[in-house]
Design an enzyme around this catalytic site. Structure first.
Site, PDB file in Angstrom:
ATOM      1  N   ASP A   2      -5.041  14.741  15.227  1.00 52.16           N
ATOM      2  CA  ASP A   2      -6.357  15.396  14.348  1.00 52.16           C
ATOM      3  C   ASP A   2      -5.960  16.873  13.453  1.00 52.16           C
ATOM      4  OD1 ASP A   2      -5.750  17.481  16.112  1.00 52.16           O
ATOM      5  OD2 ASP A   2      -7.827  17.291  16.587  1.00 52.16           O
ATOM      6  N   SER A   3      -4.434  16.837  13.319  1.00 54.12           N
ATOM      7  CA  SER A   3      -4.089  17.566  11.956  1.00 54.12           C
ATOM      8  C   SER A   3      -4.748  16.408  10.994  1.00 54.12           C
ATOM      9  CB  SER A   3      -2.761  17.973  12.302  1.00 54.12           C
ATOM     10  OG  SER A   3      -2.019  17.485  12.691  1.00 54.12           O
ATOM     11  N   LYS A  56      -3.758  11.673  23.466  1.00 47.37           N
ATOM     12  CA  LYS A  56      -3.286  12.527  23.688  1.00 47.37           C
ATOM     13  C   LYS A  56      -4.353  13.942  23.306  1.00 47.37           C
ATOM     14  CE  LYS A  56      -1.380  15.567  21.242  1.00 47.37           C
ATOM     15  NZ  LYS A  56      -1.818  17.043  20.855  1.00 47.37           N
ATOM     16  N   GLU A 107       3.683  23.128  22.169  1.00 47.31           N
ATOM     17  CA  GLU A 107       3.258  24.209  20.730  1.00 47.31           C
ATOM     18  C   GLU A 107       3.168  25.302  20.797  1.00 47.31           C
ATOM     19  OE1 GLU A 107       0.742  23.430  16.434  1.00 47.31           O
ATOM     20  OE2 GLU A 107       0.481  22.260  18.468  1.00 47.31           O
TER      21      GLU A 107
END
Length: 303
Positions: A65-66, A133, A202
């Site tokens: 969704d970046s 994810k 991350e």
């Protein structure tokens, strides 16, 4: 890229007749980790970059969704919807049909177990992805387990969790202290215990990413978390230099597509203004006899 980097068999692509490995399967992920192999995961959002990724032999494409930031220009990822993620993943699946595809569950789509299962199943059925994810660790244990129990391959995320960007006060590195690092490790263990098939790791120091990788037996994929994990992730639009609004510390640009694009668009405009485009090479033309007939007809129409 050799077949060993993906599956053992090879297929012939319809795209220019090239030969490429078959796409990875979910069982392959744990096997690659156990064997100490390294994989490349590229985040893409539409058919063109997906096609380029597959031609390059990228092992896994992720539809994160970046794209809310890279393709829509939003300040964070929170506004993306299920319909948008499904549509973008369909496009990626079209461009990279022989590459494993993992799609992010958007913010708000897994707030409860029931909602999470419904949306995870919908993503699998409608988008053509191979796994979904979400984000979160021990606090999301029941939700991860519910999705896994429903038969959906699910991954989750530790460290910088973009869905909690407001809680963190921005996109900031996590795991700065030993205590914070241990909390990240605990979240990773909980994700594995819940039945997930992988973890995204991350924005944390190398030492913390290594501790996470060594604490679980499932697949790990790092982005800004050092080199210890099985896969390394970069955003495809960062790699291309197409997204130039800002550059994360961990992003490496292998090209400068934005500069190339601006130069090309500017040259196009100059050609239009000067009248040099379109020229004969870029125009359709009638046969001379038909052009003459058309001129005669137009002349006859005049009073």
């Amino acid at each position: 890229m050799s077949g060993a980097c993906k599956g053992d068999e090879v297929i012939t692509s319809k795209d220019k007749g090239t030969v490429m490995p078959t796409k990875l399967t979910i069982p392959d992920l744990a096997a690659k980790k156990a064997a100490g192999e390294r994989l490349a995961l590229l985040a893409v959002g539409e058919v063109l970059t997906a096609r380029w990724a597959e031609r390059a032999g990228i092992d896994i494409v992720g539809v994160g969704d970046s794209i809310g930031m890279t393709l829509y220009g939003h300040e964070n990822t929170l506004s993306m919807s299920m319909d948008q993620m499904i549509n973008h993943t369909r496009a990626v699946r079209t461009g990279a049909p022989n590459t494993m595809c993992v799609v992010s569950m958007p913010y708000g789509s897994y707030a409860t177990r029931e909602m999470a299962v419904i949306n995870a199943l919908r993503l699998m059925k409608e988008s053509g992805c191979d796994a979904v994810k979400m984000q979160g660790g021990r606090e999301k244990f029941d939700i991860i387990k519910a999705i896994a129990d429903a038969g959906v391959p699910v991954m989750s995320q530790v460290g910088l969790v973009p869905h909690m960007v407001h809680k963190f006060g921005g996109f900031k590195m996590q795991g700065r202290t030993a205590e914070a690092a241990m909390e990240i490790v605990d979240n990773a263990r909980a994700i594995e215990e819940a039945g997930a098939v992988g973890i995204e790791v991350e924005a944390m120091p190398y030492e913390v990413g290594k501790a996470v990788d060594e604490s679980v037996s499932i697949f790990t994929a790092a982005i800004g978390a050092g080199s210890a994990c099985t896969a390394q992730i970069l955003n495809g639009y960062d790699v291309l230099g197409a997204f130039d609004t800002f550059k994360p510390k961990f992003a490496k640009r292998y090209a400068n597509m934005s500069e190339i694009a601006v130069k090309a668009f500017a040259e196009f405009r100059e050609d239009v203004v000067s009248g040099s485009f379109p020229d004969a090479d870029h125009s359709y033309q009638m046969k001379p006899e038909e052009a003459q007939r058309l001129a005669d007809m137009l002349r006859e129409e005049k009073p």
